[in-house]
Design a protein around this motif. Structure first.
Motif, PDB file in Angstrom:
ATOM      1  N   GLU A 181       0.831  -1.209   0.000  1.00 15.20           N
ATOM      2  CA  GLU A 181       0.000   0.000   0.000  1.00 15.20           C
ATOM      3  C   GLU A 181       0.864   1.257   0.000  1.00 15.20           C
ATOM      4  O   GLU A 181       0.548   2.234  -0.686  1.00 15.20           O
ATOM      5  CB  GLU A 181      -0.943   0.005   1.209  1.00 15.20           C
ATOM      6  N   TYR A 209       2.184   1.709  -3.444  1.00 12.71           N
ATOM      7  CA  TYR A 209       1.122   2.263  -4.298  1.00 12.71           C
ATOM      8  C   TYR A 209       0.980   3.760  -4.071  1.00 12.71           C
ATOM      9  O   TYR A 209       0.815   4.525  -5.023  1.00 12.71           O
ATOM     10  CB  TYR A 209      -0.210   1.572  -4.038  1.00 12.71           C
ATOM     11  N   MET A 210       1.025   4.192  -2.803  1.00 12.18           N
ATOM     12  CA  MET A 210       0.944   5.626  -2.512  1.00 12.18           C
ATOM     13  C   MET A 210       2.129   6.367  -3.129  1.00 12.18           C
ATOM     14  O   MET A 210       1.968   7.449  -3.708  1.00 12.18           O
ATOM     15  CB  MET A 210       0.909   5.874  -1.000  1.00 12.18           C
ATOM     16  N   ILE A 223      -0.349   5.180  -7.598  1.00 11.21           N
ATOM     17  CA  ILE A 223      -1.463   4.270  -7.910  1.00 11.21           C
ATOM     18  C   ILE A 223      -2.692   4.646  -7.084  1.00 11.21           C
ATOM     19  O   ILE A 223      -3.809   4.506  -7.532  1.00 11.21           O
ATOM     20  CB  ILE A 223      -1.037   2.800  -7.714  1.00 11.21           C
ATOM     21  N   TYR A 224      -2.456   5.149  -5.860  1.00 15.13           N
ATOM     22  CA  TYR A 224      -3.541   5.644  -5.011  1.00 15.13           C
ATOM     23  C   TYR A 224      -3.435   7.135  -4.938  1.00 15.13           C
ATOM     24  O   TYR A 224      -2.435   7.720  -4.849  1.00 15.13           O
ATOM     25  CB  TYR A 224      -3.472   5.095  -3.603  1.00 15.13           C
TER      26      TYR A 224
END
Length: 70
Positions: free
Chosen positions: A61, A64-65, A69-70
């Motif tokens: 996660e 991704y940050m 991606i987020y």
């Protein structure tokens, strides 16, 4: 009784650089692999799914940050 922890920082920013980067994901991965101990501060900033530990899922996660991606 347990004293509450006050942390200043950005969730996911484990190296406290002011931004979530791939370096933060690397730190999370090291903690998840047992190569580094999580301090209370790192636990607050790096436990993305709030399961009271930093795991490979948290590292993913954070990555991704860091990569947008987020």
């Amino acid at each position: 009784t347990t004293k509450p922890i006050t942390i200043d920082g950005i969730i996911g920013d484990l190296d406290k650089s002011g931004a979530v980067t791939t370096a933060d994901a690397r730190i999370a991965l090291k903690i998840a692999a047992g190569q580094m101990k999580a301090t209370d501060e790192l636990l607050v900033l790096g436990d993305i799914d709030e399961d009271e530990k930093i795991t490979t899922a948290d590292a993913k996660e954070i990555l991704y940050m860091a990569t947008g991606i987020y």
